[in-house]
Design an enzyme around this catalytic site. Structure first.
Site, PDB file in Angstrom:
ATOM      1  N   THR A   1       1.276   8.553   4.958  1.00  0.00           N
ATOM      2  CA  THR A   1       2.691   8.416   5.076  1.00  0.00           C
ATOM      3  C   THR A   1       3.101   8.894   6.589  1.00  0.00           C
ATOM      4  OG1 THR A   1       2.938   8.964   2.534  1.00  0.00           O
ATOM      5  CG2 THR A   1       4.800   9.367   4.082  1.00  0.00           C
TER       6      THR A   1
ATOM      7  N   ASN B   1      -1.809  -1.653  -3.228  1.00  0.00           N
ATOM      8  CA  ASN B   1      -2.204  -0.258  -3.786  1.00  0.00           C
ATOM      9  C   ASN B   1      -2.124  -0.316  -5.397  1.00  0.00           C
ATOM     10  OD1 ASN B   1       0.408  -0.029  -2.558  1.00  0.00           O
ATOM     11  ND2 ASN B   1       0.654   1.553  -4.124  1.00  0.00           N
TER      12      ASN B   1
ATOM     13  N   THR C   1      -2.044  23.325  16.650  1.00  0.00           N
ATOM     14  CA  THR C   1      -3.523  23.750  16.273  1.00  0.00           C
ATOM     15  C   THR C   1      -3.935  22.662  15.452  1.00  0.00           C
ATOM     16  OG1 THR C   1      -2.910  26.042  16.560  1.00  0.00           O
ATOM     17  CG2 THR C   1      -5.119  25.470  15.534  1.00  0.00           C
TER      18      THR C   1
ATOM     19  N   CYS D   1       6.332   6.725  -6.997  1.00  0.00           N
ATOM     20  CA  CYS D   1       6.809   6.721  -5.495  1.00  0.00           C
ATOM     21  C   CYS D   1       6.363   7.822  -4.923  1.00  0.00           C
ATOM     22  CB  CYS D   1       8.262   6.615  -5.422  1.00  0.00           C
ATOM     23  SG  CYS D   1       9.255   8.264  -5.835  1.00  0.00           S
TER      24      CYS D   1
HETATM   25  N1  PLP Z   1      -0.181   3.292   1.688  1.00  0.00           N
HETATM   26  C1  PLP Z   1      -0.744   3.103   0.537  1.00  0.00           C
HETATM   27  C2  PLP Z   1      -1.077   1.465   0.409  1.00  0.00           C
HETATM   28  C3  PLP Z   1      -1.240   3.911  -0.251  1.00  0.00           C
HETATM   29  O1  PLP Z   1      -1.647   3.606  -1.476  1.00  0.00           O
HETATM   30  C4  PLP Z   1      -0.624   5.330  -0.214  1.00  0.00           C
HETATM   31  C5  PLP Z   1      -0.994   6.380  -1.229  1.00  0.00           C
HETATM   32  O2  PLP Z   1      -1.046   6.093  -2.252  1.00  0.00           O
HETATM   33  C6  PLP Z   1      -0.060   5.634   1.054  1.00  0.00           C
HETATM   34  C7  PLP Z   1       0.228   4.618   1.832  1.00  0.00           C
HETATM   35  C8  PLP Z   1       0.346   7.243   1.467  1.00  0.00           C
HETATM   36  O3  PLP Z   1      -0.906   8.013   1.691  1.00  0.00           O
HETATM   37  P1  PLP Z   1      -0.725   9.377   1.746  1.00  0.00           P
HETATM   38  O4  PLP Z   1      -1.072  10.003   0.675  1.00  0.00           O
HETATM   39  O5  PLP Z   1      -1.994   9.657   2.817  1.00  0.00           O
HETATM   40  O6  PLP Z   1       0.336   9.861   2.587  1.00  0.00           O
END
Ligand code: PLP
Length: 404
Positions: free
Chosen positions: A94, A174, A256, A343
């Site tokens: 993210t 995903n 850090t 979400c």
């Molecule tokens: N992008 C995809 C395709 C994901 O499946 C996810 C998490 O489910 C993310 C981004 C977000 O990842 P993170 O939890 O490392 O912020």
């Protein structure tokens, strides 16, 4: 290849920390993966034995920490075929995505960033774009998908022809697991003068991703999807981005460094590269077995996504007319699965992915995402199939007013 089960993986409970009951069979590996004990070992080792600040290299404590970070950087870069200089550590995908979009905006100086994004991007991408659009910093052209969530090439072409600065395309979805032809997309985008942001979160280590060879401008991925610790990930950028005058805007972890997390991420990448292909072969067999069992036992079940070209650990089903929440609730203490449409805040929302695929509301309401992992055993998928079938029959029975 990983052979032990998830239950065997848990070695010693930590005093004072409630153990998560392990009996529900864990089939939600798209949400997160259990940490590989070998990864946990290097994390603990780094925490306890190499506690120096990697930015304080006036002494050997700091130097040792920096050396661990450097070695982890090589492993992270190797997994996705990039050079080490492009790796920026973050707290996860993210954050990586936010930085990438921020950098792309900064390079436009005072002109609006024109973005083409697929309708099936993760919420992390959608949120980053929504914020930029609201602030008047970006405008978005949406790229459509077909009923298997494949990109519609004519839609991408039309978007690129409109004049785009950045194309956002995930390497694999995903929810339904569909894999995207990133090499070709990057070539088309570059020809049209656009940079590419590839969300490789689900794909890294499972799908061929060659950041340098394909000249990918920004790639985001995350440790906790590949059996590493949570709260660490990377934004990997191309040479051109590294050497651009706005490099300081490609922010990574500031302050850090999270040395243990980074070291664990590196080890997770190394193991994924070494063992991933063999693990995925076995996972695919288990997935196909589960899929066959469910198809045999549940009339009307539909398997979503591109079945010829999908993530090895993904099985996305729809049970038309059978509400997914009722099935998932019945399975709560037995099999951990989800709708996959949560979400980032954890709230359940209707799936924008299934909507973009044109699935009927009935199908969307009956959608369930199943994600297998390297600790999933054949016995577990057989028991999971029995439990899912029983839950579906129970829900069907109660809908028809019949007790089963
Ligand atoms: N992008 C995809 C395709 C994901 O499946 C996810 C998490 O489910 C993310 C981004 C977000 O990842 P993170 O939890 O490392 O912020």
């Amino acid at each position: 290849m990983t052979s032990h089960s998830l239950a065997e993986r848990v070695r010693r409970p930590v005093p004072g920390i409630l153990p998560v009951p392990h009996h529900p069979i864990y089939l939600d590996h798209h949400a997160t993966t259990p940490v590989d004990p070998r990864v946990a070992d290097v994390v603990v080792n780094a925490m306890v034995n190499v506690f120096g600040n990697a930015n304080s290299v006036d002494h050997t404590h700091g130097e040792a920490a920096l050396e661990l970070v450097d070695r982890a950087t090589e492993k992270v870069a190797d997994l996705i075929g990039s050079e080490t200089e492009g790796v920026r550590f973050t707290s996860g995908s993210t954050e990586s995505i936010r930085f990438a979009v921020g950098h792309a905006i900064a390079t436009r100086r005072n002109r609006m960033l024109r973005v083409a994004a697929t309708r099936v991007e993760h919420q992390a991408v959608l949120d980053a774009l929504r914020i930029a659009v609201r602030a008047g910093l970006a405008q978005v052209v949406w790229v459509e998908v077909d009923e298997e969530a494949n990109l519609r090439p004519e839609s991408l072409r039309a978007a690129l022809n409109e004049g785009v600065d950045l194309a956002c395309v995930m390497a694999a979805n995903n929810e339904v697991g569909t894999i995207y032809p990133i090499e070709q997309i990057a070539r088309d985008a570059h020809q049209a003068g656009a940079k590419v942001l590839v969300d490789g979160t689900q794909a890294a280590g499972r799908v061929d991703l060659r950041t340098q060879d394909w000249d990918l401008d920004y790639v985001a991925f995350s440790s906790h999807k590949i059996y590493g610790p949570k709260g660490v990930g990377a934004l990997v950028v191309s040479k051109a981005v590294v050497h651009s005058e706005l490099t300081e805007n490609v922010v990574g972890h500031i302050g850090t460094l999270n040395v243990p997390g980074i070291v664990g991420f590196g080890e997770a990448c190394r193991l994924m590269q070494l063992e991933g292909p063999a693990d995925d072969k076995r996972i695919t067999e288990c997935r196909d077995r589960l899929e066959a069992n469910l198809i045999r036992e549940i009339p009307g079940i539909v398997v979503n996504g591109n079945r010829r070209h999908r993530l090895p650990h993904n099985l996305h089903i729809a049970l038309p007319g059978i509400p997914n929440d009722a099935v998932i609730a019945r399975l709560r203490n037995k099999v951990a699965i989800s709708t996959g449409a949560a979400c980032s805040s954890g709230a359940q929302t209707p799936s924008h992915v299934l909507k973009a695929m044109g699935l009927s509301e009935e199908m969307q309401d009956g959608a369930i995402r199943i994600g297998l992992g390297k600790y999933t055993t054949r016995d577990e998928v057989d028991r999971a199939a029995d439990e899912i079938v029983a839950a579906v029959r129970e829900v069907t029975g109660s809908l028809q007013g019949v007790s089963t």
